[in-house]
Design a protein around this motif. Structure first.
Motif, PDB file in Angstrom:
ATOM      1  N   CYS A   1      13.509  10.274   4.680  1.00 19.39           N
ATOM      2  CA  CYS A   1      12.339   9.228   4.602  1.00 19.39           C
ATOM      3  C   CYS A   1      11.001   9.559   4.798  1.00 19.39           C
ATOM      4  O   CYS A   1       9.994   9.350   4.131  1.00 19.39           O
ATOM      5  CB  CYS A   1      12.899   8.156   5.279  1.00 19.39           C
ATOM      6  SG  CYS A   1      14.466   7.479   5.021  1.00 19.39           S
ATOM      7  N   HIS A   2      10.644  10.361   5.781  1.00 17.88           N
ATOM      8  CA  HIS A   2       9.466  10.878   6.219  1.00 17.88           C
ATOM      9  C   HIS A   2       9.322  12.283   5.677  1.00 17.88           C
ATOM     10  O   HIS A   2       9.239  13.069   6.337  1.00 17.88           O
ATOM     11  CB  HIS A   2       9.130  10.855   7.854  1.00 17.88           C
ATOM     12  CG  HIS A   2       9.531   9.321   8.401  1.00 17.88           C
ATOM     13  ND1 HIS A   2       8.489   8.336   8.347  1.00 17.88           N
ATOM     14  CD2 HIS A   2      10.689   8.955   8.928  1.00 17.88           C
ATOM     15  CE1 HIS A   2       9.230   7.492   8.871  1.00 17.88           C
ATOM     16  NE2 HIS A   2      10.372   7.457   9.313  1.00 17.88           N
TER      17      HIS A   2
ATOM     18  N   TRP B   1       1.064   9.941   1.808  1.00 19.23           N
ATOM     19  CA  TRP B   1       1.693   8.690   1.288  1.00 19.23           C
ATOM     20  C   TRP B   1       3.215   9.150   1.303  1.00 19.23           C
ATOM     21  O   TRP B   1       3.638   8.391   0.335  1.00 19.23           O
ATOM     22  CB  TRP B   1       1.084   8.393  -0.201  1.00 19.23           C
ATOM     23  CG  TRP B   1      -0.288   7.944  -0.101  1.00 19.23           C
ATOM     24  CD1 TRP B   1      -0.552   6.682   0.283  1.00 19.23           C
ATOM     25  CD2 TRP B   1      -1.685   8.491  -0.447  1.00 19.23           C
ATOM     26  NE1 TRP B   1      -2.032   6.546   0.118  1.00 19.23           N
ATOM     27  CE2 TRP B   1      -2.735   7.652  -0.134  1.00 19.23           C
ATOM     28  CE3 TRP B   1      -1.943   9.698  -0.776  1.00 19.23           C
ATOM     29  CZ2 TRP B   1      -3.930   7.937  -0.413  1.00 19.23           C
ATOM     30  CZ3 TRP B   1      -3.358  10.176  -0.838  1.00 19.23           C
ATOM     31  CH2 TRP B   1      -4.300   9.145  -0.761  1.00 19.23           C
ATOM     32  N   GLY B   2       3.642   9.945   2.022  1.00 19.20           N
ATOM     33  CA  GLY B   2       5.056  10.304   1.943  1.00 19.20           C
ATOM     34  C   GLY B   2       5.490   9.709   3.186  1.00 19.20           C
ATOM     35  O   GLY B   2       6.540  10.489   3.892  1.00 19.20           O
ATOM     36  N   ASN B   3       5.354   8.423   3.681  1.00 20.81           N
ATOM     37  CA  ASN B   3       5.686   7.982   5.079  1.00 20.81           C
ATOM     38  C   ASN B   3       5.536   8.851   6.231  1.00 20.81           C
ATOM     39  O   ASN B   3       6.381   8.882   6.863  1.00 20.81           O
ATOM     40  CB  ASN B   3       7.254   7.672   4.769  1.00 20.81           C
ATOM     41  CG  ASN B   3       7.717   6.322   5.421  1.00 20.81           C
ATOM     42  OD1 ASN B   3       6.820   5.503   6.039  1.00 20.81           O
ATOM     43  ND2 ASN B   3       8.974   6.182   5.625  1.00 20.81           N
TER      44      ASN B   3
ATOM     45  N   ILE C   1       2.718   4.524   3.466  1.00 21.02           N
ATOM     46  CA  ILE C   1       3.214   4.104   2.174  1.00 21.02           C
ATOM     47  C   ILE C   1       2.303   3.458   1.520  1.00 21.02           C
ATOM     48  O   ILE C   1       1.497   2.370   2.098  1.00 21.02           O
ATOM     49  CB  ILE C   1       4.545   3.414   2.240  1.00 21.02           C
ATOM     50  CG1 ILE C   1       5.777   4.406   3.190  1.00 21.02           C
ATOM     51  CG2 ILE C   1       5.015   3.151   0.840  1.00 21.02           C
ATOM     52  CD1 ILE C   1       6.927   3.588   3.228  1.00 21.02           C
TER      53      ILE C   1
ATOM     54  N   LEU D   1      12.724   0.385   4.172  1.00 19.23           N
ATOM     55  CA  LEU D   1      12.768   0.836   2.862  1.00 19.23           C
ATOM     56  C   LEU D   1      13.622  -0.302   2.077  1.00 19.23           C
ATOM     57  O   LEU D   1      13.803  -0.258   0.858  1.00 19.23           O
ATOM     58  CB  LEU D   1      13.334   2.320   2.685  1.00 19.23           C
ATOM     59  CG  LEU D   1      12.257   3.446   2.834  1.00 19.23           C
ATOM     60  CD1 LEU D   1      12.826   4.483   2.672  1.00 19.23           C
ATOM     61  CD2 LEU D   1      10.941   3.085   2.081  1.00 19.23           C
TER      62      LEU D   1
ATOM     63  N   ARG E   1       7.829  -1.520  -0.198  1.00 19.60           N
ATOM     64  CA  ARG E   1       8.151  -0.305   0.590  1.00 19.60           C
ATOM     65  C   ARG E   1       8.718   0.712  -0.345  1.00 19.60           C
ATOM     66  O   ARG E   1       8.381   1.725  -0.308  1.00 19.60           O
ATOM     67  CB  ARG E   1       8.689  -0.564   1.941  1.00 19.60           C
ATOM     68  CG  ARG E   1       8.292  -1.537   2.726  1.00 19.60           C
ATOM     69  CD  ARG E   1       6.822  -1.179   3.412  1.00 19.60           C
ATOM     70  NE  ARG E   1       6.822  -0.142   4.262  1.00 19.60           N
ATOM     71  CZ  ARG E   1       5.766   0.386   4.727  1.00 19.60           C
ATOM     72  NH1 ARG E   1       4.412   0.375   3.987  1.00 19.60           N
ATOM     73  NH2 ARG E   1       5.948   1.501   5.744  1.00 19.60           N
TER      74      ARG E   1
ATOM     75  N   TYR F   1       6.923   3.967  -2.079  1.00 25.53           N
ATOM     76  CA  TYR F   1       7.246   5.223  -1.688  1.00 25.53           C
ATOM     77  C   TYR F   1       7.832   6.012  -2.966  1.00 25.53           C
ATOM     78  O   TYR F   1       7.335   6.845  -3.089  1.00 25.53           O
ATOM     79  CB  TYR F   1       8.620   5.021  -0.900  1.00 25.53           C
ATOM     80  CG  TYR F   1       9.320   6.221  -0.219  1.00 25.53           C
ATOM     81  CD1 TYR F   1       8.544   7.141   0.853  1.00 25.53           C
ATOM     82  CD2 TYR F   1      10.419   6.589  -0.450  1.00 25.53           C
ATOM     83  CE1 TYR F   1       9.358   8.146   1.266  1.00 25.53           C
ATOM     84  CE2 TYR F   1      11.141   7.914  -0.239  1.00 25.53           C
ATOM     85  CZ  TYR F   1      10.476   8.642   0.705  1.00 25.53           C
ATOM     86  OH  TYR F   1      11.162   9.558   1.384  1.00 25.53           O
TER      87      TYR F   1
ATOM     88  N   ASN G   1       6.053   9.626  -4.621  1.00 29.29           N
ATOM     89  CA  ASN G   1       7.098  10.621  -4.141  1.00 29.29           C
ATOM     90  C   ASN G   1       8.288  11.220  -4.761  1.00 29.29           C
ATOM     91  O   ASN G   1       8.955  12.262  -4.915  1.00 29.29           O
ATOM     92  CB  ASN G   1       7.542  10.293  -2.785  1.00 29.29           C
ATOM     93  CG  ASN G   1       6.514  10.291  -1.865  1.00 29.29           C
ATOM     94  OD1 ASN G   1       5.529  11.361  -1.204  1.00 29.29           O
ATOM     95  ND2 ASN G   1       6.130   8.868  -1.316  1.00 29.29           N
TER      96      ASN G   1
END
Length: 349
Positions: A117-118, A126-128, A199, A259, A264, A268, A272
Motif C-alpha cells: 500500500c505504501h 503520491w504513492g501513500n 495520496i 483504502l 482514498r 491512489y 499508481n
C-alpha cells in the motif's frame, strides 16, 4: 555646358548628402557615448543588490515546485542507528517475512507487506509515502478522537490494512519502523507536508461511482497482476507474501482500512495503477479510477469492529461508508457518491 553643369550639380549634392550622413553618424555616436554610460549609471544607482536578489527570488518562486524525494539511502550511516533504519526499511518492504503468517519474528499480519500500500517502501511521490509522518505526528485524529503517536498510527495499519494484531510499541521492530520514518522525513519542517506526500485527491464525480464500469476497467487493466478473483499474485520463489497484493478476500485489507474509503482508493489508483503508472504518467481517467475503486471496494473484505471510530459523527468524511451520520444522506450515497450534495449540505450546517 548643360551636361557639365548637371554633373557638377549632382556632385555637389552628393557631397552635401555625404557630409550630412557623416555629421549624423558622428552625432549618433556621440549620443550613444553619453547615453550608454548614463544608462549603466542609472542601472547601478537604482538597482541595488537587494533589487537583484528580489528579482532572483521572484524567478525562483515562479519555477514549479518539485515533489518530495526520499533521502539518498547512501546517507544512512554505518552505525547502530543506521542499522536500525535499514531494518525498519526491510520491515516495510518485507513485512510478511518477519511478521506474516510464517514470520520469523511473530505471526500478527495477513501476509501482505506494508509496501503493498505504501509503494517503494513508502518513498514514491503520491504513492501513500511516509514523507510527512515524522513532521506531523503526534497529532489529533478525528477517527479515534485522540492524539496519536507514530506507533499508534503504525498499529492502525497492522490492525486494518494488514488485518492483523498490534505490534508491541517497545519492540525492536516498532522502534526500527519509527526510526526509518524519521529518516525519511529528513529535511521536512515540523508541521509541514511536502508536495507529493500521501495520496492525491481527485475531483468528485457528478454521479455515483459505477461498479459495473469499474469491473470492465479491472478486467482490462488490473486482473493481469491481481488475478481474476482479486486474490493477488503470490511470491512463488520465497513462498512468503505477495508480489501483487490481494484486493479483496480473506487475505486483503479489512473494512477499517483507509483504502476502503472510495476517495482514498480512487486517488491512489489514479496515480499508481496499473503497473508503471505515476502522477506524471497516469494511465486511467479520473472516472475510470473512481469506478474501479467502487468495484474493488464492493467486493468482500474482512470485517472489523468500527464502533469506536469517529466518536463525533459530524466529523466523519463524506465518503465514510458506515453510519450513523449527522445528515440524512443514505449509506449508499456516502459510499459511492455523488459527494458534492453531501459536502454542500455540510457547509450549510
Amino acid at each position: 555646358m548643360l551636361h557639365a553643369g548637371f554633373r557638377y550639380g549632382m556632385q555637389h549634392l552628393l557631397l552635401e548628402r555625404s557630409a550630412c550622413y557623416i555629421m549624423n553618424r558622428n552625432l549618433l555616436i556621440g549620443l550613444l557615448a553619453i547615453a550608454v554610460p548614463v544608462a549603466i549609471w542609472v542601472n547601478i544607482k537604482y538597482h541595488t543588490p537587494v533589487d537583484i536578489q528580489q528579482k532572483a527570488t521572484a524567478l525562483a518562486s515562479a519555477a514549479p515546485e518539485m515533489p518530495w524525494q526520499p533521502p539518498d539511502s547512501n546517507t544512512i550511516p554505518g552505525t547502530p542507528a543506521g542499522e536500525q533504519i535499514r531494518y525498519g526499511r526491510d520491515l516495510i518492504a518485507h513485512t510478511s517475512r518477519y511478521l506474516g503468517p510464517k514470520g520469523t519474528v511473530a505471526h500478527i499480519s495477513n501476509g501482505m507487506n506494508c509496501q503493498n500500500c505504501h509503494l517503494a517502501a513508502g518513498t514514491k511521490p503520491w504513492g501513500n509515502n511516509y514523507s510527512a509522518v515524522a513532521s506531523t505526528y503526534p497529532k489529533y485524529r478525528e477517527r479515534s478522537g485522540s492524539i496519536e503517536s507514530i506507533e499508534k498510527r503504525v498499529n492502525d495499519c497492522f490492525e486494518r490494512s494488514l488485518n492483523g494484531k498490534a505490534l508491541d510499541s517497545n519492540s525492536r521492530e516498532m522502534q526500527a519502523i519509527v526510526a526509518y520514518m524519521h529518516w525519511l522525513g529528513t529535511g521536512v519542517a515540523k508541521g509541514k507536508k511536502p508536495l507529493g506526500s500521501g495520496i492525491n485527491s481527485l475531483k468528485n464525480l457528478n454521479r455515483p461511482a459505477d461498479q459495473e464500469k469499474g469491473k470492465m476497467v479491472f478486467i482490462e487493466k488490473c486482473q493481469l497482476c491481481h488475478g481474476a478473483n482479486g486474490g493477488g499474485m503470490r511470491d512463488t520463489v520465497t513462498g512468503i507474501g505477495y508480489i501483487y497484493p490481494p484486493l479483496w478476500g480473506t487475505e486483503s485489507y479489512n473494512i477499517g482500512a483507509g483504502l476502503f474509503r472510495l476517495s482514498r482508493m480512487a486517488g491512489y489508483v489514479k496515480d499508481n495503477m496499473p503497473f508503471g503508472a505515476s502522477y506524471s504518467n497516469t494511465q486511467l481517467t479520473d472516472e475510470q479510477a473512481w469506478d474501479v475503486a467502487a468495484f474493488i471496494n464492493s467486493q468482500p473484505h474482512p470485517h472489523k469492529d468500527l464502533s469506536k471510530d469517529w466518536p463525533k459523527k459530524n466529523t466523519k468524511p463524506i465518503d465514510y461508508p458506515f453510519g450513523p451520520y449527522a445528515d440524512s444522506f443514505s449509506v449508499q450515497q456516502h459510499k459511492y457518491g455523488p459527494y458534492d450534495p453531501i459536502a454542500k449540505a455540510a457547509k450549510k450546517k
